[in-house]
Structures are given as structure tokens and as C-alpha cells.
Design an enzyme around this catalytic site. Structure first.
Site, PDB file in Angstrom:
ATOM      1  N   LYS A  67       0.830  -1.295   0.063  1.00 18.97           N
ATOM      2  CA  LYS A  67      -0.128   0.007  -0.132  1.00 18.97           C
ATOM      3  C   LYS A  67       0.965   1.319   0.029  1.00 18.97           C
ATOM      4  O   LYS A  67       0.622   2.312  -0.768  1.00 18.97           O
ATOM      5  CB  LYS A  67      -0.835  -0.107   1.123  1.00 18.97           C
ATOM      6  CG  LYS A  67      -1.945  -1.134   1.085  1.00 18.97           C
ATOM      7  CD  LYS A  67      -2.888  -0.964   2.268  1.00 18.97           C
ATOM      8  CE  LYS A  67      -2.357  -1.562   3.770  1.00 18.97           C
ATOM      9  NZ  LYS A  67      -1.930  -2.872   3.636  1.00 18.97           N
ATOM     10  N   THR A  68       1.840   1.285   0.910  1.00 16.10           N
ATOM     11  CA  THR A  68       2.791   2.222   0.984  1.00 16.10           C
ATOM     12  C   THR A  68       3.492   2.440  -0.555  1.00 16.10           C
ATOM     13  O   THR A  68       3.661   3.597  -0.833  1.00 16.10           O
ATOM     14  CB  THR A  68       3.677   2.222   1.895  1.00 16.10           C
ATOM     15  OG1 THR A  68       3.203   2.055   3.142  1.00 16.10           O
ATOM     16  CG2 THR A  68       4.766   3.311   2.021  1.00 16.10           C
ATOM     17  N   ASP A 112      -1.381   6.970   6.316  1.00 16.21           N
ATOM     18  CA  ASP A 112      -1.228   5.419   6.754  1.00 16.21           C
ATOM     19  C   ASP A 112      -2.084   5.147   7.930  1.00 16.21           C
ATOM     20  O   ASP A 112      -2.405   6.080   8.795  1.00 16.21           O
ATOM     21  CB  ASP A 112       0.294   5.060   7.038  1.00 16.21           C
ATOM     22  CG  ASP A 112       0.371   3.407   6.997  1.00 16.21           C
ATOM     23  OD1 ASP A 112      -0.603   2.704   6.444  1.00 16.21           O
ATOM     24  OD2 ASP A 112       1.476   2.959   7.259  1.00 16.21           O
ATOM     25  N   THR A 161      -5.752  -1.431   7.066  1.00 14.76           N
ATOM     26  CA  THR A 161      -5.878  -2.958   7.110  1.00 14.76           C
ATOM     27  C   THR A 161      -7.180  -3.399   7.649  1.00 14.76           C
ATOM     28  O   THR A 161      -7.573  -4.769   7.413  1.00 14.76           O
ATOM     29  CB  THR A 161      -4.564  -3.695   7.970  1.00 14.76           C
ATOM     30  OG1 THR A 161      -5.040  -3.212   9.418  1.00 14.76           O
ATOM     31  CG2 THR A 161      -3.366  -3.469   7.389  1.00 14.76           C
ATOM     32  N   ARG A 220       6.778  -8.533   1.364  1.00 17.47           N
ATOM     33  CA  ARG A 220       7.364  -8.106   2.599  1.00 17.47           C
ATOM     34  C   ARG A 220       7.951  -9.337   3.270  1.00 17.47           C
ATOM     35  O   ARG A 220       8.968  -9.121   3.473  1.00 17.47           O
ATOM     36  CB  ARG A 220       6.624  -7.276   3.693  1.00 17.47           C
ATOM     37  CG  ARG A 220       7.304  -6.720   4.855  1.00 17.47           C
ATOM     38  CD  ARG A 220       6.568  -6.043   5.655  1.00 17.47           C
ATOM     39  NE  ARG A 220       6.014  -4.693   5.116  1.00 17.47           N
ATOM     40  CZ  ARG A 220       4.990  -4.149   5.952  1.00 17.47           C
ATOM     41  NH1 ARG A 220       4.570  -4.387   6.675  1.00 17.47           N
ATOM     42  NH2 ARG A 220       4.673  -2.975   5.109  1.00 17.47           N
TER      43      ARG A 220
END
Length: 341
Positions: A67-68, A112, A161, A220
Site C-alpha cells: 500500500k505504501t 497510513d 488493514t 514483505r
């Protein structure tokens, strides 16, 4: 060799720099999520042709899916400034007001964990997103009045999330609401190979596939496992990441072939063994393994359900036949009540 002591903070900073170095620089280089990429590419190109700010974007999905990275790619594709913050940092109205009054034209402003905005801070965001203005209170008491400050047209990108915790008024002000899903093995293998190339590592495709298989569908985690396998190969195998080297390193890390870690296994063994496959409530599971129920729901359950190991029912969590087979636990015999169905 240096004896420099590495603190927890410096290690976290190193991890962030490592992840940032592996992030793609263009949307075309972003692996996976084809429908999401297509929607973003159309919106970005339309905004560029109009010479206007792009619609606000809300990205939601499990942690670690990019997302980032996507927020940064939007600013890079639009060739505009990028500013990042996190909702827990914005504790007062003035915190957000100060940021918004300084935004540049068409800038991307990334928030965020947007579901954690405080209600009074969130209200400031409503007029900013919809009308590109900020309302501030001037004076106190009977003489107080509201003053409206116009701000530049900008693009807000929110990441969360937990989409269900975002209020309907806030969610309705985002023109694009896009979900990121877990990655398939093929896409994760491509991500591992790309990361290995950027890190100048020698790796075979089979080893990359094994890392991808155990990465829980999350880039990740795949990059983190690659880093650990690299360390093992450097110390034990002359730096070459072959399939046997990857297998040995991953087994040493106690990451099984589905990527299940210690908490995943505790959750499943609690359901399958202690509670005979369920149904069992989420709070009961959390108390049994000494973990937060919200963490189980957000981080662990989605992947276990994706694997087909776990079902959510109105009565609680239930282990599937596949889970019993994988963990080599005999399923309970059907009792008189179960035989009715």
C-alpha cells in the site's frame, strides 16, 4: 571487523532502508495486482491529461502487500510532491490543519492507518477532501466564528488493514477504493528474483520459488526470508542460493512449506486438538495462545482461510478436513448430533 553495536532502533531503520531500496520506481514495475494496477493507471493518465489532481484513493488489505509503495508510485507517475503521515500521529485538529494548509497543487498526501483517525481530526478531513478547504475556529466564547481557508487541490491516499473501521462519510469521499489481495506463488517468485537481482545475489529459480511458497502470499515476508537465506548462503554456502541451500535455511528458520509460523500453528492446534476442530470463539482462541484477538483476525486468520485450513461460522472458528490432514490430527468422530446433518 567493526564492533559497532546495533541497537533495536538502528536495526529497524536498516530494515526500512532495505525495503525502500527494493521498491519499484514505476507502476509498470509493480508485480501482481493486475486489476488494481489497471484502475490506477487509467486514473493517473486521466489526471495527467486534465492537468488536475487525481481522485482520492483508499487502499485496503492485509499488511505487507504494497500500500505504501503504491502511494509513492502514484506521486512518481504524476510527477508531483509526496508527503506521508500516519493517523496515530495526528492527535489534534491543528496537526492536520497545519499539514493541509501547506499542501502543494496536485500533491499526493498519504495517510497510513487511516482507520485510526480521531473523530474530531477526521471531521477536518471531510471538507478538505470534498471542497478543498479547511474550516478553523477563530476566537473563543460568544465572539468565536468559523473561518474557511481554501487549500490547493491535492490527492489523498489512505491505507488501512481494516476497511470496516472507516466511517461511511470518510469512505464515501474517496473516488477510488481498491483492495490488495495476497499474491500468488508465480508473482511472489518474480518479486524474489527481482529483489535478488537488485541485491546482486546468485539464486536459482527453484530456490526463489521455494522462498515464495513460504512467504504467506506477502512480498514483505518474501523479501525478509530472502534476506535471511542470503545470510545463510553467505556463511554456509559461499553466497550461492541453490534449492538445497534455500530449503535448509528456511527449515532452520522454522518456516514450513505453507509459510506457517509459530503463532499460526498455535492457532490451528488450539482449534484442532484442544477444541476438537471447533466451533470455538475468537476470544477463546486469543486467551488460549496469549495473543490479541484483533491481531489474530487481521494478521493470521485471512491467510489460514486462504489456505483452506479455517472457516468462520456464526458459532465460531472451525478447522477444516484439510487442516486435520496437514497437522496429522485425527478428526473427531461424528456424534449423534452431527450425524443429523
Amino acid at each position: 571487523m567493526s564492533n559497532r553495536k546495533v541497537t533495536a532502533g538502528s536495526q529497524d531503520e536498516e530494515d526500512k532502508k532495505f525495503e525502500a531500496s527494493l521498491r519499484p520506481r514505476r507502476l509498470a514495475d509493480f508485480t501482481g495486482q493486475p486489476k488494481l494496477k489497471e484502475n490506477l493507471a487509467i486514473a493517473i493518465e486521466a489526471a495527467r491529461q486534465r492537468g488536475d489532481a487525481m481522485d482520492h484513493v483508499l487502499l485496503y488489505g492485509p499488511p505487507g502487500l504494497g500500500k505504501t509503495t503504491l502511494a509513492q508510485l502514484i506521486s512518481q507517475e504524476l510527477e508531483v510532491a509526496f508527503e506521508q503521515t500516519a493517523a496515530p500521529i495526528l492527535q489534534k485538529k491543528l496537526d492536520l490543519t497545519g499539514v493541509l494548509t501547506n499542501v502543494q497543487a496536485r500533491q499526493v498526501f498519504f495517510i497510513d492507518e487511516i482507520h485510526r483517525l480521531l473523530p474530531d481530526v477526521e471531521e477536518i478531513l471531510y471538507s478538505a477532501l470534498e471542497d478543498f478547504r479547511v474550516d478553523i475556529m477563530v476566537g473563543t466564547g460568544p465572539g468565536a466564528r468559523t473561518h474557511s481557508l481554501p487549500i490547493q487541490r491535492f490527492t489523498a491516499v489512505g491505507a488501512t488493514t481494516r476497511q470496516g473501521l472507516i466511517s461511511a462519510p470518510l469512505r464515501g469521499r474517496f473516488g477510488l477504493v481498491l483492495r490488495l489481495n495476497h499474491y500468488n506463488e508465480e508473482d511472489l517468485t518474480a518479486i524474489v528474483l527481482r529483489s535478488a537481482r537488485l541485491m546482486e545475489l546468485s539464486i536459482v529459480a527453484e530456490a526463489a520459488g521455494e522462498i515464495a511458497r513460504r512467504a504467506r502470499g506477502t512480498p514483505r515476508i518474501a523479501n525478509r526470508l530472502l534476506r535471511r537465506v542470503r545470510d545463510y548462503a553467505q556463511v554456509r554456502a559461499n553466497g550461492d542460493i541453490t534449492f538445497p541451500v534455500a530449503m535448509t535455511a528456511l527449515d532452520l528458520l522454522e518456516v514450513d512449506r505453507f509459510g506457517l509460523d509459530e503463532i499460526d500453528q498455535k492457532i490451528m492446534l488450539t482449534i484442532l486438538d484442544k477444541y476438537a476442530g471447533g466451533p470455538v470463539g475468537i476470544n477463546t482462541i486469543a486467551a488460549s495462545i496469549d495473543e490479541e484477538s484483533a491481531t489474530i483476525e487481521e494478521v493470521y486468520e485471512p491467510y489460514l482461510m486462504q489456505l483452506g485450513f479455517l472457516d468462520r461460522t456464526p458459532r465460531g472458528r472451525v478447522g477444516t478436513r484439510r487442516a486435520f490432514d496437514y497437522f496429522k490430527i485425527a478428526p473427531p468422530a461424528a456424534g449423534p448430533q452431527n450425524s443429523l446433518f
